[in-house]
Design an enzyme around this catalytic site. Sequence first.
Site, PDB file in Angstrom:
ATOM      1  N   ASP A  93      37.665  34.558  35.095  1.00 35.59           N
ATOM      2  CA  ASP A  93      38.439  33.896  36.139  1.00 35.59           C
ATOM      3  C   ASP A  93      37.546  32.872  36.845  1.00 35.59           C
ATOM      4  O   ASP A  93      36.355  32.786  36.583  1.00 35.59           O
ATOM      5  CB  ASP A  93      39.025  34.915  37.116  1.00 35.59           C
ATOM      6  CG  ASP A  93      37.965  35.767  37.793  1.00 35.59           C
ATOM      7  OD1 ASP A  93      36.781  35.385  37.758  1.00 35.59           O
ATOM      8  OD2 ASP A  93      38.323  36.816  38.353  1.00 35.59           O
ATOM      9  N   ASP A 268      45.988  41.087  32.997  1.00 34.08           N
ATOM     10  CA  ASP A 268      44.737  41.782  33.332  1.00 34.08           C
ATOM     11  C   ASP A 268      44.961  42.555  34.611  1.00 34.08           C
ATOM     12  O   ASP A 268      45.791  42.177  35.444  1.00 34.08           O
ATOM     13  CB  ASP A 268      43.582  40.789  33.525  1.00 34.08           C
ATOM     14  CG  ASP A 268      43.609  40.174  34.926  1.00 34.08           C
ATOM     15  OD1 ASP A 268      42.890  40.674  35.811  1.00 34.08           O
ATOM     16  OD2 ASP A 268      44.374  39.215  35.140  1.00 34.08           O
TER      17      ASP A 268
END
Length: 377
Positions: A93, A268
Amino acid sequence: MNLPNHFELLATDGAARTGRLTTPHGVVRTPTFMPVGTAGAMKGMHWREVREAGADIVLGNTYHLMLRPGAERVAGLGGLQRFTGWGGPMLTDSGGFQVMSLSELRKVTEKAVTFRSHIDGAKVELSPERSIEVQRLLGSDIAMQMDECVRLPAERADIERAMQLSLRWAERSKRAFEAAPDGYMLFGIAQGGDVPALRQVSARGLTDIGFHGYAIGGLAVGEPQAVMLSMIEETAPALPADRPRYLMGVGTPEDMLEAVARGIDMFDCVMPTRNGRHGMAFTRFGQINLRNARHVDDPRPLDEESPWPAARSYSRAYLHHLVRSGETLGAMLLSEINVAYYQELMQGIRGAIANGTFESFRNQTRAGWARGDITQR
């Protein structure tokens, strides 16, 4: 500018899709769930178990890794895959969400976010360019653009400001990513909170910029499930159908099943390992709380039909004992059982879409969760 497409759509069933995403470190089957290895490790699990559970790809966190051990150090040690020993596909991320959620002292400007490290209090600046640089140093197969995530509920003006800033940061992130080797990918992130019109503006703006894939961010941050699903319905159809769609930070098995039904390909969440550390098991019967006293004398396994050995081999009484005793083994076993169940669910979803039976699979799975284990004591 159009970017190469590494995603192959194999079958659809309604809005549900199954496909194949090819990365420099391997192929990812979609829909896919990415276990979260925040700081380069899966809490309570060996990478071998993550792989054996069926995970094709895992997630690493830019914020944590840039602060410790440092992106330059990881690069010098061969990148995340070699450094961790995982070896397979990895997504990182951008670090933006952690800056917003972990740093009490932070300042957001057009240029960057400035914050204090939660480790040592050092002042750190994270810009779109630095976020991409860190992710490239880490060597992740899929990098995410820098964005600003607003927790819900929020005022529309705040949501729109963050969404527009995220679009401008998306352009800067893409420019910073241009030197990446072939095969590596950058995903844009659609923001817009719980405002349908802003979600659509964000999706169109990202599509105009052009990315290898597209994420839906800013959800699962406190809003009801119905709001999350309605925002997916607003956003997913506005994203390119031939590119992967990633719903960030989601979620429960039910959240994922419903999101797949609305066209999402990637997920996720820390929930499988975090809940496992707190005595919760995810199964085809729904969630089972092993802290509950009713399990103290129960000799049955969690699920005698599970493909995962630990779910078949250990009694509920033993798991209850481990959890109530605070034994690390309890957290370890429940974490691997949960990650394996998430992967089993994804495998079932992929097969059902390929066979054109997704709606039947969806109904049967939801019925199993609602019914629970009717023989539970």
